[in-house]
Design a protein around this motif. Structure first.
Motif, mmCIF file in Angstrom:
data_model
loop_
_atom_site.group_PDB
_atom_site.id
_atom_site.type_symbol
_atom_site.label_atom_id
_atom_site.label_comp_id
_atom_site.label_asym_id
_atom_site.label_seq_id
_atom_site.Cartn_x
_atom_site.Cartn_y
_atom_site.Cartn_z
ATOM 1 N N GLU A 1 41.940 44.577 36.482
ATOM 2 C CA GLU A 1 42.207 44.062 37.822
ATOM 3 C C GLU A 1 41.392 42.787 38.071
ATOM 4 O O GLU A 1 40.220 42.718 37.699
ATOM 5 N N PRO A 2 42.000 41.785 38.717
ATOM 6 C CA PRO A 2 41.301 40.513 38.953
ATOM 7 C C PRO A 2 39.981 40.663 39.706
ATOM 8 O O PRO A 2 39.016 39.956 39.418
ATOM 9 N N TYR A 3 39.923 41.590 40.684
ATOM 10 C CA TYR A 3 38.685 41.732 41.447
ATOM 11 C C TYR A 3 37.536 42.231 40.567
ATOM 12 O O TYR A 3 36.358 41.914 40.820
ATOM 13 N N LEU A 4 37.858 43.024 39.523
ATOM 14 C CA LEU A 4 36.817 43.489 38.597
ATOM 15 C C LEU A 4 36.304 42.334 37.734
ATOM 16 O O LEU A 4 35.115 42.249 37.426
ATOM 17 N N ILE A 5 37.214 41.451 37.322
ATOM 18 C CA ILE A 5 36.813 40.264 36.549
ATOM 19 C C ILE A 5 35.897 39.391 37.398
ATOM 20 O O ILE A 5 34.834 38.942 36.941
ATOM 21 N N ALA A 6 36.297 39.164 38.648
ATOM 22 C CA ALA A 6 35.527 38.287 39.539
ATOM 23 C C ALA A 6 34.139 38.842 39.826
ATOM 24 O O ALA A 6 33.174 38.080 40.006
ATOM 25 N N SER A 7 34.016 40.159 39.860
ATOM 26 C CA SER A 7 32.727 40.757 40.222
ATOM 27 C C SER A 7 31.816 41.027 39.032
ATOM 28 O O SER A 7 30.630 41.324 39.228
ATOM 29 N N SER A 8 32.324 40.911 37.799
ATOM 30 C CA SER A 8 31.507 41.279 36.636
ATOM 31 C C SER A 8 31.247 40.136 35.664
ATOM 32 O O SER A 8 30.170 40.072 35.048
ATOM 33 N N ARG B 1 35.752 32.478 41.647
ATOM 34 C CA ARG B 1 36.005 33.917 41.801
ATOM 35 C C ARG B 1 37.141 34.167 42.801
ATOM 36 O O ARG B 1 37.927 35.102 42.635
ATOM 37 N N MET B 2 37.228 33.322 43.812
ATOM 38 C CA MET B 2 38.315 33.472 44.788
ATOM 39 C C MET B 2 39.666 33.209 44.132
ATOM 40 O O MET B 2 40.643 33.911 44.394
ATOM 41 N N LEU B 3 39.726 32.196 43.241
ATOM 42 C CA LEU B 3 40.971 31.911 42.528
ATOM 43 C C LEU B 3 41.339 33.060 41.598
ATOM 44 O O LEU B 3 42.507 33.421 41.461
ATOM 45 N N VAL B 4 40.331 33.611 40.933
ATOM 46 C CA VAL B 4 40.587 34.737 40.021
ATOM 47 C C VAL B 4 41.153 35.922 40.793
ATOM 48 O O VAL B 4 42.142 36.542 40.381
ATOM 49 N N THR B 5 40.539 36.235 41.916
ATOM 50 C CA THR B 5 41.003 37.359 42.735
ATOM 51 C C THR B 5 42.428 37.142 43.232
ATOM 52 O O THR B 5 43.211 38.091 43.348
ATOM 53 N N ALA B 6 42.771 35.870 43.483
ATOM 54 C CA ALA B 6 44.118 35.536 43.970
ATOM 55 C C ALA B 6 45.134 35.420 42.842
ATOM 56 O O ALA B 6 46.266 34.997 43.081
#
Length: 535
Positions: A406-413, A486-491
């Motif tokens: 999931e993108p949010y996991l990539i952005a946070s780790s 990170r915002m772009l990754v999440t989006a």
């Protein structure tokens, strides 16, 4: 004040070309004849007809080299032209009068290897021992088992030694009908090894010898096999990884040479300046993931180990999971993955947390399970290093999403993606200045290099095996995930959008970093364009 004269004999003695005994003999000869001839063998080319006058066995035994054949006389370079008994022996072998000429012993040995081929004496002796004129390859196997095993071992040792001496990373043994080709990969490029043509008769014997050393099944020729063995070359422990593939004309073999104990620091790798400062900050963080990206052979594992070596200390627990373990890092717990017994990356990672690590290195994130565990480790307070196969840094995000993360996991780790390539360095002995063209000027402007430095191109000389290059360094693309990224990754933004934002924030692309190496005189424009042609 006039510079004093230096006699030729004294100069040759000082350079180590001749010994004091040879100088004494030369002076005695000079008193009688009034002259002494010396030849440099570094730049000469000798025809096959001249080489055929003396067999490989003779030139290797006496350390001599045939130079020319004129008017019924064979001129032979010798380390000691006054050894009458050697001259007589050579005359009998060549069936012609011999004219001796002085040459440096190391030049003679190099000329023999270059013109006769690596291991020519060994192959010649094997052919003689076998007493064979062989029309078909299958008959070799029995002859090898009966009388040539020791010679095959010697020939393989010569191949390995020369590969180590030339700085090769891989040896390719490839059968092609009536030819067995042996090639070295040096600085990322394949070059033919000079070996005798008759080596094709010992194809099966050579392959079997490598299999025996690797503890593999020599009878199995229909399926691929992988193995490894270790040797010591000039005091250096070498770890050799071996891979066999069945082909139309027999088994093809690739031997990868690894110096298991040689670790490089970041500066030696070519990661300097702002990129080095950023990387040093990230590798000293308590948690997060650092991904190295790039194709096979781009030096990802070497850079990973350089990072691990930089933070290795008595108060840090480092565990690695690899397939295979390529370097040995003192103080680190290193695990060799083995899917045949169920010890996969994921299986090993599930057990690692119970061993209380601080830093974890995963040889490669290959699937969803290993990627998921790596992210969980980083989120629970561990620093994780791993690799991905992508062309640039921003594509690492896309790769993880494709795996199923999931993108949010990539952005946070994830802390950063570091894309890497290796460029060959110009040989300092022969590089030459090249014009500063409008095309190069445009590339410099795009890379924000404002000065007009001296630009060099490759030429080629004996020092670099006529390639124009010696050694390699890394060029990198360093994508650090900040708040905007990170915002772009999440989006779920595209890798192109992520890269464009990173460039606006100051990221240097692989090509830009390459042009900086050109501006420093380290590599050539053509090499940078070759390595970064996909940009």
């Amino acid at each position: 004040m006039k510079k004093p004269y230096v006699f030729l004999g004294e100069l040759l003695l000082k350079k180590g070309v001749i010994s004091p005994e040879q100088l004494k003999q030369a002076l005695e000869e000079q008193k009688m004849t009034g002259q002494i001839d010396f030849i440099s063998l570094k730049a000469i080319t000798v025809s096959p007809q001249v080489l055929g006058r003396l067999p490989a066995k003779a030139v290797n035994h006496y350390k001599v080299f045939p130079v020319k054949y004129e008017n019924g006389t064979l001129t032979v370079a010798m380390r000691n032209p006054w050894e009458v008994s050697v001259i007589d022996d050579l005359s009998m072998v060549a069936q012609t009068p011999i004219q001796p000429i002085l040459a440096a012993e190391k030049d003679i040995i190099e000329a023999i290897r270059e013109h006769y081929g690596l291991g020519a004496e060994t192959i010649e002796r094997m052919m003689s021992d076998a007493q064979m004129v062989i029309p078909e390859l299958p008959a070799i196997e029995a002859i090898d088992q009966s009388s040539s095993e020791a010679s095959i071992s010697q020939f393989l040792n010569q191949i390995l030694f020369q590969a180590h001496r030339d700085g090769a990373t891989d040896i390719h043994i490839e059968p092609f009908g009536n030819e067995l080709r042996i090639r070295y990969r040096i600085d990322g490029v394949l070059y033919d090894a000079q070996v005798p043509e008759n080596i094709r008769y010992f194809q099966d014997a050579l392959i079997s010898r490598v299999k025996i050393l690797s503890n593999l099944n020599i009878a199995e020729k229909r399926l691929p096999q992988d193995g490894r063995f270790k040797v010591k070359v000039e005091g250096t422990d070498m770890d050799l990884r071996v891979s066999f593939l069945p082909t139309t004309f027999g088994e093809s073999c690739v031997i990868r040479l690894l110096n298991a104990f040689r670790l490089y620091n970041l500066e030696e790798l070519g990661i300097v300046g702002e990129e080095r400062r950023q990387l040093e900050v990230l590798i000293n963080k308590p948690h997060g993931i650092i991904f190295l990206t790039g194709p096979t052979g781009s030096g990802k594992t070497t850079t990973l180990y350089s990072c691990l070596a930089a933070i290795n200390s008595e108060d840090t627990k480092i565990i690695t999971v690899e397939d295979p373990v390529e370097y040995q890092l003192k103080g680190a717990v290193q695990i060799q993955a083995n899917s045949a017994i169920g010890l996969t990356f994921a299986a090993a990672l599930r057990s690692i947390l119970r061993n209380d690590p601080d830093v974890i290195m995963i040889g490669e994130v290959r699937d969803f399970e290993s990627a998921q565990i790596a992210i969980q480790m980083s989120l629970t307070g561990h620093l994780v290093f791993s690799t991905l196969h992508t062309n640039d840094a921003a594509s690492g995000v896309t790769r993880l999403i494709d795996i199923g993360i999931e993108p949010y996991l990539i952005a946070s780790s994830v802390e950063c993606f570091l894309a890497q390539r290796l460029v060959r360095l110009l040989c300092p002995a022969c590089k030459k200045q090249t014009p500063f063209t409008d095309t190069i000027k445009k590339e410099f402007e795009l890379s924000h290099i404002t000065r007009d430095p001296v630009i060099y191109e490759a030429v080629g000389c004996k020092e670099c095996r006529m390639t124009g290059y010696r050694g390699r360094q890394a060029i990198c693309e360093f994508l650090v995930l900040n708040e905007k990224t990170r915002m772009l990754v999440t989006a779920r933004a595209t890798s192109r959008d992520i890269k464009q934002l990173a460039i606006l924030d100051g990221m240097k692309t692989l090509r830009q970093h390459g042009w900086e190496k050109v501006a420093q005189g380290l590599t050539s424009p053509s090499e940078v364009l070759r390595v970064t042609e996909d940009e």
